[in-house]
Design a protein around this motif. Structure first.
Motif, PDB file in Angstrom:
ATOM      1  N   ARG A  31       0.821  -1.212   0.000  1.00  0.00           N
ATOM      2  CA  ARG A  31       0.000   0.000   0.000  1.00  0.00           C
ATOM      3  C   ARG A  31       0.851   1.257   0.000  1.00  0.00           C
ATOM      4  O   ARG A  31       1.972   1.241   0.464  1.00  0.00           O
ATOM      5  CB  ARG A  31      -0.878   0.029   1.253  1.00  0.00           C
ATOM      6  N   ARG A  32       0.293   2.332  -0.474  1.00  0.00           N
ATOM      7  CA  ARG A  32       0.951   3.630  -0.371  1.00  0.00           C
ATOM      8  C   ARG A  32       0.307   4.409   0.768  1.00  0.00           C
ATOM      9  O   ARG A  32      -0.782   4.099   1.209  1.00  0.00           O
ATOM     10  CB  ARG A  32       0.801   4.403  -1.677  1.00  0.00           C
ATOM     11  N   GLY A  33       0.969   5.424   1.202  1.00  0.00           N
ATOM     12  CA  GLY A  33       0.387   6.276   2.228  1.00  0.00           C
ATOM     13  C   GLY A  33       1.300   6.392   3.426  1.00  0.00           C
ATOM     14  O   GLY A  33       2.307   5.694   3.535  1.00  0.00           O
ATOM     15  N   ALA A  34       0.954   7.309   4.322  1.00  0.00           N
ATOM     16  CA  ALA A  34       1.734   7.512   5.541  1.00  0.00           C
ATOM     17  C   ALA A  34       0.798   8.047   6.621  1.00  0.00           C
ATOM     18  O   ALA A  34      -0.150   8.783   6.334  1.00  0.00           O
ATOM     19  CB  ALA A  34       2.870   8.498   5.300  1.00  0.00           C
ATOM     20  N   LEU A  35       1.069   7.654   7.850  1.00  0.00           N
ATOM     21  CA  LEU A  35       0.303   8.167   8.980  1.00  0.00           C
ATOM     22  C   LEU A  35       1.245   8.442  10.148  1.00  0.00           C
ATOM     23  O   LEU A  35       2.160   7.665  10.415  1.00  0.00           O
ATOM     24  CB  LEU A  35      -0.751   7.151   9.440  1.00  0.00           C
ATOM     25  N   GLN A  36       0.980   9.565  10.806  1.00  0.00           N
ATOM     26  CA  GLN A  36       1.737   9.890  12.014  1.00  0.00           C
ATOM     27  C   GLN A  36       0.924   9.426  13.216  1.00  0.00           C
ATOM     28  O   GLN A  36      -0.256   9.770  13.345  1.00  0.00           O
ATOM     29  CB  GLN A  36       1.957  11.406  12.106  1.00  0.00           C
ATOM     30  N   LEU A  37       1.554   8.660  14.075  1.00  0.00           N
ATOM     31  CA  LEU A  37       0.872   8.105  15.240  1.00  0.00           C
ATOM     32  C   LEU A  37       1.336   8.813  16.502  1.00  0.00           C
ATOM     33  O   LEU A  37       2.533   9.013  16.699  1.00  0.00           O
ATOM     34  CB  LEU A  37       1.207   6.611  15.389  1.00  0.00           C
ATOM     35  N   ARG A  38       0.388   9.185  17.352  1.00  0.00           N
ATOM     36  CA  ARG A  38       0.728   9.745  18.652  1.00  0.00           C
ATOM     37  C   ARG A  38       0.214   8.779  19.698  1.00  0.00           C
ATOM     38  O   ARG A  38      -0.986   8.490  19.746  1.00  0.00           O
ATOM     39  CB  ARG A  38       0.074  11.121  18.845  1.00  0.00           C
ATOM     40  N   HIS A  39       1.134   8.276  20.524  1.00  0.00           N
ATOM     41  CA  HIS A  39       0.746   7.296  21.533  1.00  0.00           C
ATOM     42  C   HIS A  39       0.435   7.981  22.860  1.00  0.00           C
ATOM     43  O   HIS A  39       1.123   8.918  23.256  1.00  0.00           O
ATOM     44  CB  HIS A  39       1.895   6.289  21.733  1.00  0.00           C
ATOM     45  N   VAL A  40      -0.607   7.516  23.510  1.00  0.00           N
ATOM     46  CA  VAL A  40      -0.912   7.970  24.877  1.00  0.00           C
ATOM     47  C   VAL A  40      -1.127   6.743  25.754  1.00  0.00           C
ATOM     48  O   VAL A  40      -1.934   5.870  25.426  1.00  0.00           O
ATOM     49  CB  VAL A  40      -2.181   8.859  24.925  1.00  0.00           C
ATOM     50  N   ASP A  41      -0.390   6.677  26.862  1.00  0.00           N
ATOM     51  CA  ASP A  41      -0.564   5.620  27.852  1.00  0.00           C
ATOM     52  C   ASP A  41      -1.595   6.093  28.859  1.00  0.00           C
ATOM     53  O   ASP A  41      -1.339   6.975  29.663  1.00  0.00           O
ATOM     54  CB  ASP A  41       0.780   5.331  28.536  1.00  0.00           C
ATOM     55  N   ALA A  42      -2.790   5.508  28.797  1.00  0.00           N
ATOM     56  CA  ALA A  42      -3.870   5.939  29.683  1.00  0.00           C
ATOM     57  C   ALA A  42      -4.025   5.015  30.880  1.00  0.00           C
ATOM     58  O   ALA A  42      -5.109   4.942  31.462  1.00  0.00           O
ATOM     59  CB  ALA A  42      -5.171   6.018  28.890  1.00  0.00           C
ATOM     60  N   GLY A  43      -2.941   4.309  31.251  1.00  0.00           N
ATOM     61  CA  GLY A  43      -3.001   3.475  32.444  1.00  0.00           C
ATOM     62  C   GLY A  43      -2.735   2.013  32.173  1.00  0.00           C
ATOM     63  O   GLY A  43      -3.453   1.148  32.683  1.00  0.00           O
ATOM     64  N   SER A  44      -1.685   1.737  31.426  1.00  0.00           N
ATOM     65  CA  SER A  44      -1.391   0.360  31.017  1.00  0.00           C
ATOM     66  C   SER A  44      -0.473  -0.325  32.018  1.00  0.00           C
ATOM     67  O   SER A  44       0.008   0.280  32.975  1.00  0.00           O
ATOM     68  CB  SER A  44      -0.704   0.375  29.662  1.00  0.00           C
ATOM     69  N   CYS A  45      -0.175  -1.599  31.761  1.00  0.00           N
ATOM     70  CA  CYS A  45       0.798  -2.343  32.548  1.00  0.00           C
ATOM     71  C   CYS A  45       2.160  -2.280  31.872  1.00  0.00           C
ATOM     72  O   CYS A  45       3.088  -2.933  32.320  1.00  0.00           O
ATOM     73  CB  CYS A  45       0.371  -3.797  32.694  1.00  0.00           C
ATOM     74  N   ASN A  46       2.296  -1.548  30.814  1.00  0.00           N
ATOM     75  CA  ASN A  46       3.449  -1.324  29.933  1.00  0.00           C
ATOM     76  C   ASN A  46       3.718  -2.441  28.931  1.00  0.00           C
ATOM     77  O   ASN A  46       4.618  -2.339  28.119  1.00  0.00           O
ATOM     78  CB  ASN A  46       4.741  -0.905  30.676  1.00  0.00           C
ATOM     79  N   GLY A  47       2.896  -3.474  28.920  1.00  0.00           N
ATOM     80  CA  GLY A  47       3.075  -4.524  27.914  1.00  0.00           C
ATOM     81  C   GLY A  47       2.820  -4.002  26.511  1.00  0.00           C
ATOM     82  O   GLY A  47       3.593  -4.266  25.586  1.00  0.00           O
ATOM     83  N   CYS A  48       1.744  -3.249  26.346  1.00  0.00           N
ATOM     84  CA  CYS A  48       1.421  -2.701  25.028  1.00  0.00           C
ATOM     85  C   CYS A  48       2.485  -1.708  24.580  1.00  0.00           C
ATOM     86  O   CYS A  48       2.806  -1.635  23.392  1.00  0.00           O
ATOM     87  CB  CYS A  48       0.037  -2.053  25.048  1.00  0.00           C
ATOM     88  N   GLU A  49       3.027  -0.929  25.503  1.00  0.00           N
ATOM     89  CA  GLU A  49       4.111   0.000  25.159  1.00  0.00           C
ATOM     90  C   GLU A  49       5.316  -0.765  24.629  1.00  0.00           C
ATOM     91  O   GLU A  49       5.910  -0.390  23.628  1.00  0.00           O
ATOM     92  CB  GLU A  49       4.550   0.832  26.381  1.00  0.00           C
ATOM     93  N   HIS A  50       5.689  -1.830  25.337  1.00  0.00           N
ATOM     94  CA  HIS A  50       6.836  -2.623  24.898  1.00  0.00           C
ATOM     95  C   HIS A  50       6.617  -3.163  23.490  1.00  0.00           C
ATOM     96  O   HIS A  50       7.519  -3.138  22.652  1.00  0.00           O
ATOM     97  CB  HIS A  50       7.103  -3.770  25.876  1.00  0.00           C
TER      98      HIS A  50
END
Lengths: 150, 472
Positions: free
Chosen positions: A22-41
């Motif tokens: 696919r073509r295209g681009a997206l800028q992602l902004r991450h927000v941790d709203a109270g995780s156990c940090n597994g998803c961040e890792h």
């Protein structure tokens, strides 16, 4: 330095990542709203050399002002609700919200209900749901690519 | 095994009792509140002496008890948390700065720093990269940091409260939610604490399985941290190489346990982990290959001039500061403090283990990097040895009377983590998890004092603490 570059060159050859179709681009902004940090890792790993989110045109941006997608992890805690809403408000249209991981979707053990403001979709309009505890980097990449469109 | 020693003292003897523990060479590992029998709060201090852990208790008469923060400065956050969660007033710990509670008034939680041109830089809770949420308030003159006030607990989910009233297995699942990167250490500490309360001793198979999980966790965390430090100075080849080592390590973890963070691998009362011989052999080969790549990559970091320039002398934590703040783990060992819970872990499999200190424990970023490198040189052979024998399910047997209280201290990747549990029959009445990240945040603030703002990400990453297992 050359030892590292040589290793990375070898790693790239061995890993054999596909060329995106696919073509295209997206800028992602991450927000941790109270995780156990597994998803961040796992999100970090998705940006690493063995998954390389950037080859799809997906990159992490430092500010919601520059973001197309708000990527939210964690069961939204009462103390993070305001910051989450502020980040969303700072994004200009068109903007999308992705809920990353089971906690963001309100599934699983979230903690004492008095500390939880709600699921991401109770607070913001959600366009993409990525389930998992945590979803592995390949799953994250596969779901995010869908936001690029056909 | 004997039941955990529980000493109940009158509130007026609280200070003297805890001071006495210190005078006899013991440590005060954690301090927390619990609902007492009559509804009024009581204080509990987990102490560790030559005979192992013990619990000192005292009622907070009228909701008040004398502070011990002058005797044990590292218990500052413990008292602040107990004040916010249970309303205990610590006489002599003034002013109380809110820790878990988030009052809007800055005076309620920041330190007044006064002088010409002093201003505050507020950062977070949302940060620029993919990082957990937490707030830092820098007091600076220009870019020079005079002081940092750390405000965490944005991610507070009250997991300890959520575990109350649950059976041990259900409570373990709640405790596991506190942190993914410390899932093995936190659940092993909890399981050991509950077993201690039940007078249970785990068998060799359980001890070996749990040690395998803990060393796997140490491996992927240490290579992660080295990569994060490279990212902190914008050194992409190092960041990417070590990110790939972390990925390779986690794939080995997944092959051995079924989960990249070992969720569900620890159980109370024994171990369900079973690794087929072919899987263990494949993991040993993959670990050996990983070790062969990690070694040269680490040496490459040592020879990168600009990385060395940033790391050497940056974020120094002196031995005195480390002792006063109760720093634990690689950060403590990097400041020359010889402490490692693996030297006193009869519930795990560390025969003859001696902590490794870096050759030059200067307490800077470079020393904290080296601390991880020397520990990896212990972890790789330990993993190889553990996988060289069958990993099969294990159990624990009742060997002693047990009691309502149990406790355990383990060495997580970031240092000592303790868990104290009070059982009421088969159910958890109170559980308190004090992680290595909780212990070390004040050390981050101290180490960054005197640095310039752009050095903070590097100094922070040289500790690479979790936010989740602090906030719980």
């Amino acid at each position: 330095m050359f030892v590292l570059l040589h290793y990375l060159h070898r790693l790239r050859a061995e890993t054999g990542l596909e060329r995106p179709r696919r073509r295209g681009a997206l800028q992602l902004r991450h927000v941790d709203a109270g995780s156990c940090n597994g998803c961040e890792h796992e999100l970090q790993a998705a940006s690493g050399p063995m998954y390389d989110l950037e080859r799809f045109g997906l990159s992490i941006t430092a500010s919601p002002r520059h973001a197309d997608v708000l990527l939210v992890t964690g069961a939204v805690t009462v103390r993070m609700r305001g910051a989450l809403e502020t980040a969303y408000a700072a994004m200009s249209e068109p903007r999308r919200v992705a809920a990353l991981g089971d906690c963001a979707l309100g599934r699983g053990l979230l903690g004492d209900p008095r500390e939880i403001a709600g699921r991401v979709e109770d607070i913001l309009p959600v366009d993409l749901r990525i389930p998992g505890c945590p979803p592995d980097p390949e799953t994250i990449a596969r779901h995010l690519v869908e936001l690029l469109g056909p | 095994m004997d039941a955990l020693e529980v000493i109940t003292v009158a509130p007026e003897d609280w200070r003297a009792t805890l001071a006495g523990v210190r005078e006899r060479g013991g440590t005060l590992a954690s301090l927390f509140a619990a609902a007492g029998g009559d509804g009024a709060p009581e204080l509990r201090c987990l102490t560790v002496g030559t005979a192992g852990p013990a619990l000192v208790r005292a009622a907070a008469a009228g909701g008040t008890i004398p502070t011990v923060v002058d005797l044990a400065p590292w218990l500052q956050w413990d008292e602040r948390e107990a004040r916010d969660l249970f309303g205990v007033v610590f006489d002599g710990h003034e002013p109380h700065r809110a820790l878990v509670a988030h009052p809007d008034d800055l005076d309620a939680w920041t330190t007044p720093i006064l002088g010409d041109d002093v201003h505050q830089v507020a950062v977070g809770p949302i940060h620029a990269g993919v990082i957990e949420s937490g707030h830092f308030r820098f007091h600076s003159v220009g870019e020079r940091i005079l002081h940092i006030d750390v405000r965490l607990f944005h991610k507070h989910r009250a997991l300890e409260r959520a575990a109350e009233g649950l059976g041990a297995d259900a409570a373990l699942a709640v405790i596991q939610r506190s942190c993914a990167a410390c899932a093995a250490a936190n659940t092993v500490a909890f399981a050991q604490a509950v077993e201690r309360a039940g007078g249970r001793r785990p068998d060799d198979a359980t001890r070996r399985a749990r040690t395998l999980l803990m060393e796997l966790e140490r491996l992927y965390n240490h290579v992660n941290d080295l990569g994060a430090i490279c990212a902190g100075v914008g050194f992409a080849p190092g960041a990417m190489a070590f990110a790939s080592f972390k990925e390779r390590a986690q794939r080995i973890v997944r092959d051995l346990t079924g989960h990249r963070f070992m969720f569900g691998s620890v159980s109370v009362g024994g171990s369900r982990l079973s690794v087929p011989p072919e899987t263990a052999a494949a993991a040993r080969a993959a670990l050996a290959a990983l070790h062969r790549d990690v070694g040269p990559a680490w040496r490459a970091l040592l020879f990168d001039a600009s990385l060395r320039d940033r790391a050497v002398g940056a974020g120094v934590l002196t031995p005195d500061e480390a002792r006063r703040l109760g720093t634990v783990g690689p950060a403590a060992r990097a400041s020359g403090i010889h402490r490692d819970a693996r030297e006193h872990s009869p519930g795990l499999w560390y025969p003859g283990f001696r902590a490794a200190l870096p050759a030059d424990p200067a307490g800077d970023v470079a020393a904290r990097m080296e601390a991880r490198a020397v520990e990896l040189e212990q972890t790789f052979p330990m993993l190889d040895e553990l996988l060289g024998s069958p990993i099969a399910p294990g159990r624990s047997t009742v060997e002693g009377p047990g009691g309502a209280h149990g406790a355990a201290v383990v060495e997580s990747a970031r240092g000592e983590t303790s868990c104290a549990v009070e059982m009421e029959g088969e159910r958890v009445r109170r559980v308190h998890l004090r992680t290595s990240s909780f212990a070390n945040w004040p050390s981050v603030a101290r180490a960054a004092t005197g640095a310039i703002l752009p050095d903070f990400p590097l100094i922070n990453k040289s500790f690479e603490l979790c936010y989740a297992c602090v906030d719980r």
